[in-house]
Design a protein around this motif. Structure first.
Motif, mmCIF file in Angstrom:
data_model
loop_
_atom_site.group_PDB
_atom_site.id
_atom_site.type_symbol
_atom_site.label_atom_id
_atom_site.label_comp_id
_atom_site.label_asym_id
_atom_site.label_seq_id
_atom_site.Cartn_x
_atom_site.Cartn_y
_atom_site.Cartn_z
ATOM 1 N N THR A 156 0.802 -1.222 0.000
ATOM 2 C CA THR A 156 0.000 0.000 0.000
ATOM 3 C C THR A 156 0.837 1.276 0.000
ATOM 4 O OG1 THR A 156 -0.149 -0.065 2.420
ATOM 5 C CG2 THR A 156 -1.901 -1.147 1.170
ATOM 6 N N SER A 157 2.156 1.143 -0.095
ATOM 7 C CA SER A 157 3.016 2.324 -0.100
ATOM 8 C C SER A 157 2.784 3.163 -1.355
ATOM 9 C CB SER A 157 4.486 1.905 -0.031
ATOM 10 O OG SER A 157 5.342 3.015 -0.204
ATOM 11 N N SER A 158 2.900 4.464 -1.199
ATOM 12 C CA SER A 158 2.784 5.366 -2.352
ATOM 13 C C SER A 158 4.104 5.502 -3.093
ATOM 14 C CB SER A 158 2.328 6.759 -1.872
ATOM 15 O OG SER A 158 3.282 7.305 -0.959
ATOM 16 N N GLN A 159 5.152 4.832 -2.594
ATOM 17 C CA GLN A 159 6.477 4.904 -3.209
ATOM 18 C C GLN A 159 6.830 3.538 -3.827
ATOM 19 O OE1 GLN A 159 8.320 6.210 0.555
ATOM 20 N NE2 GLN A 159 8.962 8.056 -0.553
ATOM 21 N N PRO A 160 6.737 3.414 -5.149
ATOM 22 C CA PRO A 160 7.012 2.128 -5.799
ATOM 23 C C PRO A 160 8.392 1.565 -5.483
ATOM 24 C CG PRO A 160 5.986 3.657 -7.344
ATOM 25 C CD PRO A 160 6.317 4.449 -6.116
ATOM 26 N N GLU A 161 9.374 2.430 -5.273
ATOM 27 C CA GLU A 161 10.740 1.958 -5.037
ATOM 28 C C GLU A 161 10.903 1.263 -3.688
ATOM 29 O OE1 GLU A 161 10.529 6.278 -3.674
ATOM 30 O OE2 GLU A 161 9.786 5.061 -5.356
ATOM 31 N N THR A 162 9.914 1.361 -2.807
ATOM 32 C CA THR A 162 9.987 0.695 -1.499
ATOM 33 C C THR A 162 9.307 -0.669 -1.507
ATOM 34 O OG1 THR A 162 7.925 1.683 -0.662
ATOM 35 C CG2 THR A 162 9.970 2.950 -0.372
ATOM 36 N N ALA A 211 5.428 -2.762 -13.520
ATOM 37 C CA ALA A 211 3.985 -2.575 -13.604
ATOM 38 C C ALA A 211 3.318 -2.912 -12.273
ATOM 39 C CB ALA A 211 3.404 -3.433 -14.722
ATOM 40 N N ARG A 212 3.818 -3.938 -11.604
ATOM 41 C CA ARG A 212 3.195 -4.359 -10.349
ATOM 42 C C ARG A 212 3.452 -3.367 -9.218
ATOM 43 N NH1 ARG A 212 3.971 -10.432 -8.824
ATOM 44 N NH2 ARG A 212 2.049 -9.968 -7.690
ATOM 45 N N VAL A 213 4.668 -2.837 -9.100
ATOM 46 C CA VAL A 213 4.923 -1.865 -8.023
ATOM 47 C C VAL A 213 4.275 -0.520 -8.332
ATOM 48 C CG1 VAL A 213 7.063 -2.999 -7.333
ATOM 49 C CG2 VAL A 213 7.158 -1.076 -8.949
ATOM 50 N N GLN A 214 3.953 -0.279 -9.603
ATOM 51 C CA GLN A 214 3.262 0.943 -10.005
ATOM 52 C C GLN A 214 1.742 0.771 -10.008
ATOM 53 O OE1 GLN A 214 3.914 4.096 -11.086
ATOM 54 N NE2 GLN A 214 6.143 4.146 -10.937
ATOM 55 N N SER A 261 -10.794 -0.532 7.108
ATOM 56 C CA SER A 261 -12.125 -0.040 6.754
ATOM 57 C C SER A 261 -12.042 1.261 5.981
ATOM 58 C CB SER A 261 -12.956 0.171 8.030
ATOM 59 O OG SER A 261 -12.305 1.117 8.872
ATOM 60 N N GLU A 262 -10.834 1.752 5.774
ATOM 61 C CA GLU A 262 -10.654 3.041 5.103
ATOM 62 C C GLU A 262 -10.448 2.820 3.611
ATOM 63 O OE1 GLU A 262 -7.609 6.889 5.131
ATOM 64 O OE2 GLU A 262 -7.379 5.239 6.562
ATOM 65 N N VAL A 263 -11.260 3.472 2.797
ATOM 66 C CA VAL A 263 -11.143 3.351 1.357
ATOM 67 C C VAL A 263 -10.141 4.378 0.852
ATOM 68 C CG1 VAL A 263 -12.343 3.461 -0.849
ATOM 69 C CG2 VAL A 263 -13.525 2.567 1.173
ATOM 70 N N MET A 264 -9.129 3.904 0.111
ATOM 71 C CA MET A 264 -8.111 4.791 -0.435
ATOM 72 C C MET A 264 -8.564 5.311 -1.793
ATOM 73 S SD MET A 264 -4.729 2.571 0.529
ATOM 74 C CE MET A 264 -3.621 3.874 -0.004
ATOM 75 N N ILE A 265 -8.078 6.461 -2.184
ATOM 76 C CA ILE A 265 -8.452 7.068 -3.459
ATOM 77 C C ILE A 265 -7.695 6.361 -4.577
ATOM 78 C CG2 ILE A 265 -8.432 9.187 -4.829
ATOM 79 C CD1 ILE A 265 -8.537 10.740 -2.212
ATOM 80 N N PRO A 266 -8.413 5.794 -5.566
ATOM 81 C CA PRO A 266 -7.718 5.087 -6.638
ATOM 82 C C PRO A 266 -6.924 6.033 -7.524
ATOM 83 C CG PRO A 266 -10.055 5.272 -7.132
ATOM 84 C CD PRO A 266 -9.870 5.769 -5.729
#
Length: 355
Positions: free
Chosen positions: A170-176, A215-218, A270-275
């Motif tokens: 769920t990280s916003s940083q693909p490199e992690t 593609a998967r980490v992005q 229970s928190e919906v993330m913004i796609p």
């Protein structure tokens, strides 16, 4: 011209499927140290041409035939030059660049219709030549259990994989993020194949889902819709494959897996993330591939190997992926690096240049 240069012999039942696929035949009429694929090249579902791991592994196998048994490969640097055709034989030309007391160097060029499609330089060293006192350290294997089988069986493929999730999904940083999976050759690699067969099998499998890590980490699904899946099916290299229920089922499973991963990323508790805005891969092609072999005799390619792939960088239409491979006892077997073209589908007004 057929799929092979010579009439292929029957499969050897004493060998694993991957050994039969990677078997080479000398072509003495062309010259010394020239080989060709003995049997037709396998390619995975959705592939237009040959599976890149086939050229990597057979080039390694050809080079290993030109060095003494006391030498083992420690590094292999490859470039994919042109797309290969699974309907044509490949001719492997090995050049003996250097033969020293401790190291040997080989280059291999894979050709179809006289044109190079793949080239590699390999370095071999004499095992045990470092002396009794050694500098040693190794990255530890993550403690990840083998996931259960997904229920899909395709006995035609020479290896099998099981996905083991994505670290920091769920990280916003693909490199992690780190994409994890288990992989092994099907069947039992023969004693006659020795450690060279295990090394070739490892090289073959090292190209599995490699550049696709980006593609998967992005969070970009490979198949964004049923229509995208149909487009892939229509581009299969061999027409007979279009009637294969096994391939269609495997592709559907891959689509379902990727869809579930994307859904999981949109839900955190229970928190919906913004796609993220919808993105679709327009081109994903491997450019080069490097393997650093570590413990050359400390693993079996037909036992489960644990793989972790990360992408430290992507930009300017390219991306880089790093891969570590461990045996079950925690031995770091190999480290691999691959760079590839990674382009998104563009609006008609901003199309990128062709390769």
């Amino acid at each position: 011209m057929g799929v092979t240069l010579f009439e292929p012999p029957a499969l050897d039942p004493s060998k694993a499927h991957i050994e039969n696929i990677l078997d080479l035949t000398p072509v003495s009429d062309i010259g010394p140290d020239v080989f060709t694929n003995t049997r037709p090249l396998w390619h995975p579902p959705g592939a237009r041409g040959i599976y890149g791991g086939a050229a990597i592994a057979q080039s390694l196998a050809a080079a290993q035939l030109t060095v003494g048994p006391e030498f083992s490969p420690h590094s292999m640097h490859c470039y994919f030059v042109l797309a290969g055709d699974s309907q044509l034989p490949i001719i492997y030309h090995v050049e003996r660049v250097r033969d020293g007391r401790s190291f040997a160097t080989r280059t291999v060029q894979a050709r179809q219709k006289g044109r190079p499609i793949f080239t590699t330089t390999l370095s071999f060293d004499r095992e045990g030549g470092g002396g009794e006192k050694k500098v040693e350290h190794s990255t530890r294997k993550p403690d990840i259990p083998l996931p259960p089988a997904n229920g899909i069986v395709d006995d035609r493929g020479p290896f099998e994989t099981r996905r083991a999730g994505i670290l920091n999904r769920t990280s916003s940083q693909p490199e992690t993020k780190a994409v994890r999976q288990f992989i092994r050759a099907r069947g039992h690699i023969s004693a006659a194949g020795s450690h060279q067969a295990h090394l070739s099998a490892l090289a073959y499998m090292s190209d599995s889902y490699f550049i696709g890590t980006i593609a998967r980490v992005q969070d970009i699904p490979r198949f964004s819709s049923p229509e995208a899946l149909k487009r892939v099916l229509s581009k299969l290299k061999n027409p007979s494959d279009l009637d294969s229920e096994t391939i269609a089922r495997a592709l559907k499973d891959l689509t379902d897996q990727e869809s579930s991963e994307i859904k999981a990323q949109l839900m955190q508790g229970s928190e919906v993330m913004i796609p993220k805005p919808k993105r679709e891969i327009g081109m994903m092609v491997s450019l080069d591939h490097t393997i650093y072999f570590h413990n050359r005799r400390g693993f079996r390619a037909d036992d489960w190997l644990f793989v972790e792939m990360t992408s430290p960088w992507a930009g300017d239409g390219r991306g880089l992926v790093m891969q570590k491979i461990w045996s079950q006892d925690g031995t770091l077997v190999a480290t691999c690096v691959q760079e590839g073209v990674v382009r998104l589908k563009q609006d008609s007004a901003s199309k990128p240049n062709k390769l």
